[in-house]
Design a protein around this motif. Structure first.
Motif, PDB file in Angstrom:
ATOM      1  N   ILE A  56     -81.467 -51.220  44.792  1.00  8.78           N
ATOM      2  CA  ILE A  56     -80.269 -50.465  45.171  1.00  8.78           C
ATOM      3  C   ILE A  56     -79.637 -51.069  46.419  1.00  8.78           C
ATOM      4  O   ILE A  56     -78.425 -51.274  46.479  1.00  8.78           O
ATOM      5  CB  ILE A  56     -80.608 -48.968  45.380  1.00  8.78           C
ATOM      6  CG1 ILE A  56     -80.971 -48.328  44.039  1.00  8.78           C
ATOM      7  CG2 ILE A  56     -79.452 -48.233  46.056  1.00  8.78           C
ATOM      8  CD1 ILE A  56     -81.606 -46.959  44.148  1.00  8.78           C
ATOM      9  N   LEU A  57     -80.465 -51.383  47.415  1.00  8.47           N
ATOM     10  CA  LEU A  57     -79.940 -51.963  48.655  1.00  8.47           C
ATOM     11  C   LEU A  57     -79.317 -53.335  48.410  1.00  8.47           C
ATOM     12  O   LEU A  57     -78.306 -53.681  49.035  1.00  8.47           O
ATOM     13  CB  LEU A  57     -81.035 -52.073  49.714  1.00  8.47           C
ATOM     14  CG  LEU A  57     -81.530 -50.763  50.313  1.00  8.47           C
ATOM     15  CD1 LEU A  57     -82.653 -51.014  51.306  1.00  8.47           C
ATOM     16  CD2 LEU A  57     -80.387 -50.004  50.970  1.00  8.47           C
ATOM     17  N   LEU A  58     -79.893 -54.095  47.516  1.00 15.25           N
ATOM     18  CA  LEU A  58     -79.330 -55.402  47.188  1.00 15.25           C
ATOM     19  C   LEU A  58     -77.932 -55.246  46.588  1.00 15.25           C
ATOM     20  O   LEU A  58     -76.983 -55.930  46.998  1.00 15.25           O
ATOM     21  CB  LEU A  58     -80.256 -56.148  46.218  1.00 15.25           C
ATOM     22  CG  LEU A  58     -79.877 -57.571  45.887  1.00 15.25           C
ATOM     23  CD1 LEU A  58     -79.900 -58.441  47.125  1.00 15.25           C
ATOM     24  CD2 LEU A  58     -80.820 -58.132  44.828  1.00 15.25           C
ATOM     25  N   LEU A  59     -77.785 -54.322  45.660  1.00 16.31           N
ATOM     26  CA  LEU A  59     -76.479 -54.078  45.040  1.00 16.31           C
ATOM     27  C   LEU A  59     -75.464 -53.536  46.053  1.00 16.31           C
ATOM     28  O   LEU A  59     -74.307 -53.977  46.089  1.00 16.31           O
ATOM     29  CB  LEU A  59     -76.618 -53.119  43.858  1.00 16.31           C
ATOM     30  CG  LEU A  59     -77.443 -53.640  42.676  1.00 16.31           C
ATOM     31  CD1 LEU A  59     -77.675 -52.537  41.652  1.00 16.31           C
ATOM     32  CD2 LEU A  59     -76.774 -54.847  42.038  1.00 16.31           C
ATOM     33  N   VAL A  60     -75.918 -52.610  46.877  1.00  6.11           N
ATOM     34  CA  VAL A  60     -75.030 -52.052  47.906  1.00  6.11           C
ATOM     35  C   VAL A  60     -74.660 -53.138  48.919  1.00  6.11           C
ATOM     36  O   VAL A  60     -73.504 -53.260  49.326  1.00  6.11           O
ATOM     37  CB  VAL A  60     -75.690 -50.838  48.602  1.00  6.11           C
ATOM     38  CG1 VAL A  60     -74.922 -50.414  49.839  1.00  6.11           C
ATOM     39  CG2 VAL A  60     -75.807 -49.675  47.624  1.00  6.11           C
ATOM     40  N   GLY A  61     -75.635 -53.952  49.315  1.00  6.49           N
ATOM     41  CA  GLY A  61     -75.381 -55.027  50.268  1.00  6.49           C
ATOM     42  C   GLY A  61     -74.380 -56.048  49.748  1.00  6.49           C
ATOM     43  O   GLY A  61     -73.514 -56.511  50.488  1.00  6.49           O
ATOM     44  N   VAL A  62     -74.486 -56.390  48.474  1.00  4.04           N
ATOM     45  CA  VAL A  62     -73.521 -57.309  47.861  1.00  4.04           C
ATOM     46  C   VAL A  62     -72.125 -56.685  47.898  1.00  4.04           C
ATOM     47  O   VAL A  62     -71.137 -57.356  48.231  1.00  4.04           O
ATOM     48  CB  VAL A  62     -73.948 -57.686  46.424  1.00  4.04           C
ATOM     49  CG1 VAL A  62     -72.825 -58.361  45.669  1.00  4.04           C
ATOM     50  CG2 VAL A  62     -75.191 -58.576  46.464  1.00  4.04           C
ATOM     51  N   SER A  63     -72.032 -55.402  47.586  1.00  3.43           N
ATOM     52  CA  SER A  63     -70.732 -54.711  47.633  1.00  3.43           C
ATOM     53  C   SER A  63     -70.163 -54.715  49.048  1.00  3.43           C
ATOM     54  O   SER A  63     -68.962 -54.935  49.243  1.00  3.43           O
ATOM     55  CB  SER A  63     -70.875 -53.265  47.153  1.00  3.43           C
ATOM     56  OG  SER A  63     -71.319 -53.232  45.825  1.00  3.43           O
ATOM     57  N   ILE A  64     -71.013 -54.497  50.030  1.00  4.77           N
ATOM     58  CA  ILE A  64     -70.566 -54.513  51.427  1.00  4.77           C
ATOM     59  C   ILE A  64     -70.103 -55.923  51.808  1.00  4.77           C
ATOM     60  O   ILE A  64     -69.096 -56.083  52.503  1.00  4.77           O
ATOM     61  CB  ILE A  64     -71.683 -54.014  52.369  1.00  4.77           C
ATOM     62  CG1 ILE A  64     -71.917 -52.522  52.139  1.00  4.77           C
ATOM     63  CG2 ILE A  64     -71.337 -54.287  53.830  1.00  4.77           C
ATOM     64  CD1 ILE A  64     -73.154 -51.964  52.831  1.00  4.77           C
ATOM     65  N   LEU A 101     -70.748 -51.182  60.019  1.00  5.46           N
ATOM     66  CA  LEU A 101     -71.128 -49.793  60.330  1.00  5.46           C
ATOM     67  C   LEU A 101     -71.836 -49.126  59.153  1.00  5.46           C
ATOM     68  O   LEU A 101     -72.815 -48.387  59.343  1.00  5.46           O
ATOM     69  CB  LEU A 101     -69.891 -48.987  60.747  1.00  5.46           C
ATOM     70  CG  LEU A 101     -69.297 -49.349  62.103  1.00  5.46           C
ATOM     71  CD1 LEU A 101     -67.938 -48.684  62.284  1.00  5.46           C
ATOM     72  CD2 LEU A 101     -70.251 -48.991  63.228  1.00  5.46           C
ATOM     73  N   ILE A 102     -71.361 -49.391  57.937  1.00  2.06           N
ATOM     74  CA  ILE A 102     -72.013 -48.839  56.746  1.00  2.06           C
ATOM     75  C   ILE A 102     -73.432 -49.388  56.630  1.00  2.06           C
ATOM     76  O   ILE A 102     -74.381 -48.645  56.357  1.00  2.06           O
ATOM     77  CB  ILE A 102     -71.196 -49.143  55.467  1.00  2.06           C
ATOM     78  CG1 ILE A 102     -69.879 -48.370  55.481  1.00  2.06           C
ATOM     79  CG2 ILE A 102     -71.994 -48.812  54.211  1.00  2.06           C
ATOM     80  CD1 ILE A 102     -68.893 -48.820  54.408  1.00  2.06           C
ATOM     81  N   THR A 103     -73.579 -50.692  56.868  1.00  2.49           N
ATOM     82  CA  THR A 103     -74.905 -51.321  56.811  1.00  2.49           C
ATOM     83  C   THR A 103     -75.842 -50.695  57.843  1.00  2.49           C
ATOM     84  O   THR A 103     -77.001 -50.392  57.544  1.00  2.49           O
ATOM     85  CB  THR A 103     -74.793 -52.844  57.039  1.00  2.49           C
ATOM     86  OG1 THR A 103     -73.921 -53.386  56.052  1.00  2.49           O
ATOM     87  CG2 THR A 103     -76.143 -53.518  56.950  1.00  2.49           C
ATOM     88  N   PHE A 104     -75.336 -50.480  59.042  1.00  2.00           N
ATOM     89  CA  PHE A 104     -76.137 -49.851  60.093  1.00  2.00           C
ATOM     90  C   PHE A 104     -76.552 -48.440  59.671  1.00  2.00           C
ATOM     91  O   PHE A 104     -77.722 -48.067  59.803  1.00  2.00           O
ATOM     92  CB  PHE A 104     -75.356 -49.809  61.410  1.00  2.00           C
ATOM     93  CG  PHE A 104     -76.073 -49.097  62.507  1.00  2.00           C
ATOM     94  CD1 PHE A 104     -77.150 -49.699  63.158  1.00  2.00           C
ATOM     95  CD2 PHE A 104     -75.703 -47.825  62.887  1.00  2.00           C
ATOM     96  CE1 PHE A 104     -77.829 -49.044  64.158  1.00  2.00           C
ATOM     97  CE2 PHE A 104     -76.372 -47.152  63.895  1.00  2.00           C
ATOM     98  CZ  PHE A 104     -77.441 -47.764  64.540  1.00  2.00           C
TER      99      PHE A 104
END
Length: 186
Positions: A56-64, A101-104
């Motif tokens: 999930i974090l990988l997918l969210v991180g790619v989107s970010i 900020l979203i990543t943080f």
């Protein structure tokens, strides 16, 4: 200490809206280092929950990373460095800051998910450390982050870098390694 933190945050935010030189360090070394650190810190994680969170974090991180690269502006200085690579400057702008900020916030959220009880002082300390890592190579390389922070860093920084290299092909010339013998005539 509070004034120092505010000054660091100010410098980081201000730098997001100014043109900074494109470097191989930012676009190649940081994602590669983060990938190694992620793998080293993730190798002991074997729970299904952690693997699901990682995906999930990988997918969210790619989107970010896509978000952060969406409004990047590139400026060509029409100069070359000592290796005959073009010197380009990049201005990251609002989407980069919002993505950061979203990543943080996601990092804090995952810490809470894993049972951390953070008060405002601890969140401020985390913010200080993350801003310091973004501003200082020494802080980044000597930082002790958890696997999910490294994973988010890999996903966001690699995607951000790949997007701007694809959208602005001249950046590839600015960050590639030049063989000094390659440019010599026979």
């Amino acid at each position: 200490m509070t004034i120092f933190v505010i000054l660091l945050i100010y410098k980081f935010v201000k730098g997001t809206f100014e043109y900074e030189k494109v470097t191989r360090f930012d676009l190649v070394i940081i994602p590669a280092y983060s990938a190694v650190m992620m793998l080293l810190s993730f190798r002991n994680i074997q729970s299904t929950t952690a693997i699901c969170i990682a995906i999930i974090l990988l997918l969210v991180g790619v989107s970010i990373g896509f978000l952060q690269a969406s409004k990047v502006k590139i400026s060509d200085t029409n100069k070359v460095d000592s290796h005959q690579r073009p010197i380009l400057k990049v201005k990251r702008d609002w989407p980069y800051l919002i993505g950061w900020l979203i990543t943080f916030a996601i990092g804090i959220g995952v810490e809470i998910f894993y049972g951390a009880h953070l008060n405002a002082g601890e969140v401020s300390q985390e913010l200080f450390e993350e801003v310091l890592k973004d501003l200082s190579v020494v802080a980044l390389l000597s930082g002790h982050s958890t696997w999910f922070v490294w994973l988010l860093n890999v996903a966001t920084s690699f995607t951000y870098g790949a997007c701007i290299v694809i959208r602005h092909p001249k950046i590839r010339d600015a960050i590639q390694r030049k063989n000094s013998n390659k440019n010599k005539s026979i």
